[in-house]
Design a protein around this motif. Structure first.
Motif, short mmCIF file in Angstrom:
data_model
loop_
_atom_site.label_atom_id
_atom_site.label_comp_id
_atom_site.label_asym_id
_atom_site.label_seq_id
_atom_site.Cartn_x
_atom_site.Cartn_y
_atom_site.Cartn_z
N THR A 1 0.86 -1.43 -0.11
CA THR A 1 -0.28 -0.23 -0.12
C THR A 1 0.90 1.16 -0.07
N VAL A 2 2.05 1.13 0.08
CA VAL A 2 3.00 2.08 0.42
C VAL A 2 4.04 2.52 -1.08
N ALA B 1 -6.39 -2.71 5.07
CA ALA B 1 -5.60 -1.47 5.42
C ALA B 1 -5.54 -0.04 5.46
N ALA B 2 -5.16 0.85 6.63
CA ALA B 2 -6.01 1.66 6.33
C ALA B 2 -4.26 2.85 6.13
N VAL B 3 -4.19 4.06 5.71
CA VAL B 3 -3.62 4.56 5.95
C VAL B 3 -3.09 5.96 6.62
N VAL B 4 -2.20 5.76 7.95
CA VAL B 4 -1.97 6.49 8.76
C VAL B 4 -1.49 7.84 8.19
N ARG B 5 -0.17 8.32 8.03
CA ARG B 5 0.28 8.87 7.66
C ARG B 5 0.95 9.05 6.47
N ASP B 6 0.98 10.01 5.52
CA ASP B 6 2.46 9.12 4.37
C ASP B 6 3.28 10.88 4.53
N GLY B 7 4.20 11.08 4.82
CA GLY B 7 5.02 12.27 4.87
C GLY B 7 6.06 12.34 3.79
N ARG B 8 7.15 13.05 3.91
CA ARG B 8 7.87 13.33 2.91
C ARG B 8 9.22 12.46 2.49
N SER B 9 9.10 11.42 4.61
CA SER B 9 10.01 10.32 4.36
C SER B 9 10.02 8.70 4.63
N PHE B 10 8.69 9.63 5.37
CA PHE B 10 7.35 8.35 7.01
C PHE B 10 6.51 7.54 5.55
N SER B 11 6.01 6.80 6.02
CA SER B 11 4.46 6.77 5.86
C SER B 11 4.12 5.80 7.00
N VAL B 12 3.31 5.38 7.34
CA VAL B 12 2.48 4.41 8.78
C VAL B 12 1.26 3.83 8.06
N ARG B 13 0.95 2.31 7.86
CA ARG B 13 -0.32 2.07 7.64
C ARG B 13 -0.49 1.38 8.51
N THR B 14 -1.63 0.83 9.56
CA THR B 14 -2.47 -0.15 9.89
C THR B 14 -3.25 -1.27 10.01
N THR C 1 1.02 -2.47 12.88
CA THR C 1 0.57 -1.11 12.74
C THR C 1 2.19 -1.07 12.06
N ALA C 2 2.52 -0.74 10.92
CA ALA C 2 3.69 -0.59 9.77
C ALA C 2 3.97 0.69 9.97
N SER C 3 5.33 0.54 9.49
CA SER C 3 6.48 2.12 9.67
C SER C 3 7.07 2.05 8.54
N PHE C 4 6.80 3.04 6.99
CA PHE C 4 7.90 2.83 6.19
C PHE C 4 9.00 3.91 6.38
N HIS C 5 9.76 3.86 5.52
CA HIS C 5 11.21 5.09 5.55
C HIS C 5 11.54 4.88 3.93
N VAL C 6 12.02 6.31 3.71
CA VAL C 6 12.43 6.24 1.81
C VAL C 6 14.20 6.00 2.16
N PRO C 7 14.52 5.28 2.78
CA PRO C 7 16.33 4.95 2.40
C PRO C 7 17.45 6.32 2.68
N GLU C 8 18.25 6.74 3.63
CA GLU C 8 18.62 8.22 3.30
C GLU C 8 19.85 7.79 3.97
N PRO C 9 21.31 8.03 4.56
CA PRO C 9 22.29 8.35 4.97
C PRO C 9 22.12 8.74 5.58
N GLY C 10 23.08 8.52 6.77
CA GLY C 10 22.89 8.15 8.32
C GLY C 10 24.34 7.62 9.49
N PHE C 11 23.82 7.81 10.66
CA PHE C 11 25.02 7.20 11.36
C PHE C 11 25.06 5.92 11.34
N SER C 12 25.71 4.63 11.75
CA SER C 12 25.46 3.43 11.16
C SER C 12 26.76 2.87 12.07
#
Length: 298
Positions: free
Chosen positions: A60-61, A88-101, A115-126
């Motif tokens: 759904t994302v 499924a239901a849309v809780v939020r669709d932001g610029r980088s994250f989406s949340v579904r139930t 509840t599931a959360s999704f993220h557009v991959p981006e660089p960061g600490f590792s």
């Protein structure tokens, strides 16, 4: 509450493959339904419903967003002979994250709420936890060989487990289950190498669902090790209550992964278990936490 991986089994010829369990009919953009194969089970394996709900949420994302966490609450035992409707239901669709139930429904009642959360991959600490020391799976005997001298009940349990879950196991050390058979206690931790024996589609959603499916395998049994208990021996009530998974890196389940499992606490009729999954190169693939009902039967 859904069953763990240890209840009585149906004949092997009636068992569905993992690839079949992860296939669902898409009714519209937010609704999905399983096509259950004929089988004889009292309740549905919790990892199956959790994985199907994860797959439904992923469909759904937008394609640029990968799942990074899923939190499921098991509310009722599933009926393995009936289809499951995933809403499924849309809780939020932001610029980088989406949340579904996702609500898993059978016979008009909710079996699981995810509840599931999704993220557009981006660089960061590792950084990450390190792969535990131990032999690689190719250096270990097959699970059948490792169980060859064990009690016939345990050999039958292993054979059914591998067949039922479409999985192959290798054990770096003796499972606490075998020590419990001798009346011995062990610390609440165990390790298992596993991979699927089924042919799965290589798309990201299917492989994510497969990883979610195996995350429920053996986990709750870790909490019985200090108490010399065996799930299948009777005298116990047990079921998954909630299940959380954080996805760190993609993985093909036809390749070996090490599942490190431990339990830091049990009390009040419940047990808390944690797990970490690593690939052969030592990359941390996922982190898992589960609370389950675990108590002597009254």
């Amino acid at each position: 509450m859904l069953r763990t991986d240890h209840e009585a089994s149906a004949p092997h010829e009636a068992l569905p493959r993992l690839s079949t369990l992860l296939e669902m009919e898409q009714l519209d953009s937010m609704n999905f339904r399983t096509r259950p194969p004929a089988r004889e089970e009292a309740r549905t394996f919790g990892g199956e419903v959790f994985a199907q709900a994860v797959v439904a949420s992923c469909r759904t994302v937008p394609a640029d967003r990968a799942i990074h966490s899923a939190h499921g609450h098991f509310l009722r035992a599933g009926d393995p002979a009936a289809p499951v409707h995933y809403r499924a239901a849309v809780v939020r669709d932001g610029r980088s994250f989406s949340v579904r139930t996702v609500e898993a429904v059978q016979h008009g009642r909710t079996v699981l709420l995810l509840t599931a959360s999704f993220h557009v991959p981006e660089p960061g600490f590792s950084h990450q936890a390190l792969l535990p020391d131990g032999p690689a799976p190719e250096q270990l005997p097959s699970a059948r060989s490792a169980f060859a001298a064990s009690h016939p009940v345990d050999r039958a349990w292993l054979e059914d487990l591998q067949q039922r879950r479409s999985l192959e196991f290798r054990f770096p050390e003796e499972l606490p289950r075998l020590a419990a058979r001798r009346g011995e206690r062990r610390s609440p931790r165990q390790h298992v190498w596993l991979r699927t024996t089924d042919t799965l589609a290589q798309d990201r959603v299917t492989q994510t669902g497969a990883l979610a499916y195996v995350s429920d395998a053996l986990l709750l049994s870790t909490a019985l090790a200090p108490h010399s208990g065996i799930m299948t021996e009777g005298g116990l009530s047990f079921a998954s209550l909630d299940h959380t998974m954080w996805f760190h890196a993609p993985h093909r389940l036809d390749e070996w992964l090490l599942y490190e499992q431990e339990s830091d606490w049990a009390g009040g009729g419940r047990a808390l278990c944690q797990g970490r999954m690593y690939d052969l190169e030592g990359r941390l693939l996922a982190t898992v936490a589960q609370e389950g009902l675990l108590r002597p039967s009254t």
